[in-house]
Design an enzyme around this catalytic site. Structure first.
Site, PDB file in Angstrom:
ATOM      1  N   VAL A   1     -16.971 -35.937 -12.050  1.00  0.00           N
ATOM      2  CA  VAL A   1     -17.685 -35.059 -11.117  1.00  0.00           C
ATOM      3  C   VAL A   1     -18.030 -33.773 -11.847  1.00  0.00           C
ATOM      4  O   VAL A   1     -17.171 -33.167 -12.484  1.00  0.00           O
ATOM      5  CB  VAL A   1     -16.802 -34.736  -9.881  1.00  0.00           C
ATOM      6  CG1 VAL A   1     -17.469 -33.686  -8.997  1.00  0.00           C
ATOM      7  CG2 VAL A   1     -16.511 -36.000  -9.082  1.00  0.00           C
TER       8      VAL A   1
ATOM      9  N   SER B   1     -15.938 -29.271 -14.110  1.00  0.00           N
ATOM     10  CA  SER B   1     -16.054 -30.720 -13.949  1.00  0.00           C
ATOM     11  C   SER B   1     -14.663 -31.333 -14.045  1.00  0.00           C
ATOM     12  O   SER B   1     -13.695 -30.649 -14.365  1.00  0.00           O
ATOM     13  CB  SER B   1     -16.959 -31.298 -15.036  1.00  0.00           C
ATOM     14  OG  SER B   1     -16.426 -30.998 -16.301  1.00  0.00           O
ATOM     15  N   LYS B   2     -14.556 -32.582 -13.763  1.00  0.00           N
ATOM     16  CA  LYS B   2     -13.273 -33.288 -13.906  1.00  0.00           C
ATOM     17  C   LYS B   2     -13.554 -34.768 -13.903  1.00  0.00           C
ATOM     18  O   LYS B   2     -14.562 -35.218 -13.332  1.00  0.00           O
ATOM     19  CB  LYS B   2     -12.349 -32.946 -12.726  1.00  0.00           C
ATOM     20  CG  LYS B   2     -10.887 -33.135 -13.034  1.00  0.00           C
ATOM     21  CD  LYS B   2     -10.353 -31.935 -13.802  1.00  0.00           C
ATOM     22  CE  LYS B   2      -8.891 -32.050 -14.110  1.00  0.00           C
ATOM     23  NZ  LYS B   2      -8.372 -30.785 -14.659  1.00  0.00           N
ATOM     24  N   GLY B   3     -12.640 -35.531 -14.503  1.00  0.00           N
ATOM     25  CA  GLY B   3     -12.811 -36.974 -14.492  1.00  0.00           C
ATOM     26  C   GLY B   3     -11.477 -37.663 -14.348  1.00  0.00           C
ATOM     27  O   GLY B   3     -10.427 -37.057 -14.574  1.00  0.00           O
TER      28      GLY B   3
END
Ligand code: NAD
Length: 432
Positions: A76, A121-123
């Protein structure tokens, strides 16, 4: 690449810091309080509530057994107005899209608080890395990376390690990205091994940042740094380095703990001795030169500084009242619940919020990205002194906002962050 299960991924603890019905909404509840103080325009409010991009990818992986398993991966990008997305990748069974969205938004605010030119962001991939071999983890990392590759890159989105991923995983991400681009691109991830473009000082950066802001907070409330009594929960990367560097500043470390409990000495622990004990791969509980203490007792110790540096939701409505520290420095992400915030504020405890206190890590990730792009690497002293400047400046900016708006340091940190992001949106204008 070896297909054995040696060289395990390092972090076993499950991080479910926002283990609520909808973590994204929990995150936004705090955002809304700060946005009200800023009189944020309705349009911008709506923009910042919506992550820019949400990706879901299927990651087929060949298991060592010859079977194919399909894992679900997310990435995201919450906001990229101030620069490329920045945020970790976690491998965990508890990963959900809502959690990844919340963590991505959190990164937007964290990068803005310390004013590094990144968005958030992050995943994550839903998997149990402890039930996978190194070979399976490598194949999963490469397939996940290739699944989101169009949206990765030094100018688009730059991952880093997070729960259950480490520099080994970042090396695979970098290699996969570079293979697809037909040349080596070191700046596409941070938290890499130093040999392949990582930064000196990155490993210590979060704990060092905690030390800098704690020193500032002591000065602010008029307590001496030398002899300040410190209690640290969690003795991993953040906790042990915070304790070590605070001791070097002349502070007295009364207690430290890990998940099995803690050590306490009312006159102060011999920290170099404790560190030497742990360096021999001995558990804290096997150390004999101190009293034993539980994690609950540790939180309630009389002290100047409490550093929760283990996991989320440890200071809650149930125990906030028992806390006797003058300052809480949130080394961990989300150690304090929203309900506890109010109690701590009523008690006059000075809380250095996570998005400021533990931002030393992302700050040195920024330095890593800068060094990779410039192809010129700094010595450790340069990294540390630049980190100090950013942490001290950020602390002072948040403290000033806290006084000006008569709000807690946490809300002030959100105000600083949202203000910075909103200003860039206004300057850029809305392409609507
Ligand atoms: P780590 O895995 O190195 O260390 C975690 C420590 O917490 C270990 O000593 C573990 O025994 C202890 N612990 C686990 N459960 C506990 C419990 N129930 N009670 C007491 N102690 C317990 O992790 P880390 O990298 O030090 O990260 C700690 C926290 O800091 C996490 O919330 C992480 O998200 C946050 N953080 C880390 C970084 C970083 O650069 N490492 C940056 C920002 C935020």
């Amino acid at each position: 690449m070896s297909h054995t299960t040696s060289h395990r991924i390092i972090r076993r603890e499950k991080d479910t810091f926002l283990g609520t019905e909808n973590p994204f909404e929990e995150m936004m509840a705090r955002f809304e309080v700060a946005a009200e103080h800023l009189n944020l325009e309705t349009g911008l409010f709506k923009v910042l509530r919506h992550p820019e991009k949400q990706m879901i990818v299927a990651c087929p992986v060949l298991r060592d057994s010859g079977d194919v398993e399909v894992f679900t991966g997310y990435r995201v990008i919450h906001n990229s107005s101030r620069g490329p997305g920045k945020g970790g990748i976690r491998f965990d069974l508890n990963v959900t899209l809502d959690e990844v969205k919340a963590l991505a938004a959190w990164m937007t605010w964290k990068c803005a608080v310390v004013n590094v030119p990144f968005g958030g962001s992050k995943g994550g991939v839903v998997c149990d890395p402890f039930a996978m071999s190194n070979g399976e983890l490598e194949r999963l990392t490469r397939r996940y990376t290739s699944g989101i590759i169009e949206y990765l890159g030094p100018d688009k989105d730059v991952p880093a390690p997070d729960v259950n991923t480490n520099e080994r995983v970042m090396a695979w991400v970098m290699d996969t990205y570079s293979m697809h681009h037909r040349h080596t691109v070191t700046a596409c991830v941070t938290g890499k091994p130093v040999e392949m473009g990582g930064s000196l000082g990155r490993r210590e950066a979060t704990g060092r940042g905690c030390m800098f802001v704690t020193r500032e907070a002591l000065l602010r409330i008029g307590r001496p740094v030398s002899g300040a009594r410190v209690v640290v929960q969690g003795f991993g990367n953040v906790g042990s380095i915070s304790a070590e560097l605070m001791a070097r500043e002349g502070m007295t470390i009364l207690a430290v703990s890990d998940k099995e409990g803690g050590l306490f000495n009312p006159k102060g622990l011999d920290l170099p001795d404790v560190l030497a004990h742990v360096a021999k791969k001995q558990p804290l509980k096997a150390y004999t030169n101190a009293e034993r203490i539980t994690n609950d007792e540790l939180l309630a110790l009389e002290c100047d500084v409490l550093v929760p540096a283990a996991l989320e939701n440890v200071i809650t409505e149930d125990n906030a009242d028992q806390i006797k520290a003058a300052i809480i420095c949130e080394g961990a992400n989300g150690p304090t619940t929203a309900g506890a915030d109010e109690i701590l504020q009523q008690k006059g405890i000075f809380v250095i919020p996570d998005i400021l206190a533990n931002a030393g890590g992302v700050t040195v990730s920024y330095f890593e990205w800068v060094q990779d792009r410039g192809g010129y690497f700094w010595d450790e002293e340069t990294v540390n002194s630049r980190l100090e400047k950013i942490m001290v400046t950020s602390f002072r900016e948040v403290a000033e906002r806290s006084e000006a708006h008569k709000v807690s340091m946490r809300i002030a940190a959100y105000i600083v962050a949202i203000d910075r992001v909103a200003k860039v949106h206004r300057l850029r204008g809305m392409y609507a």
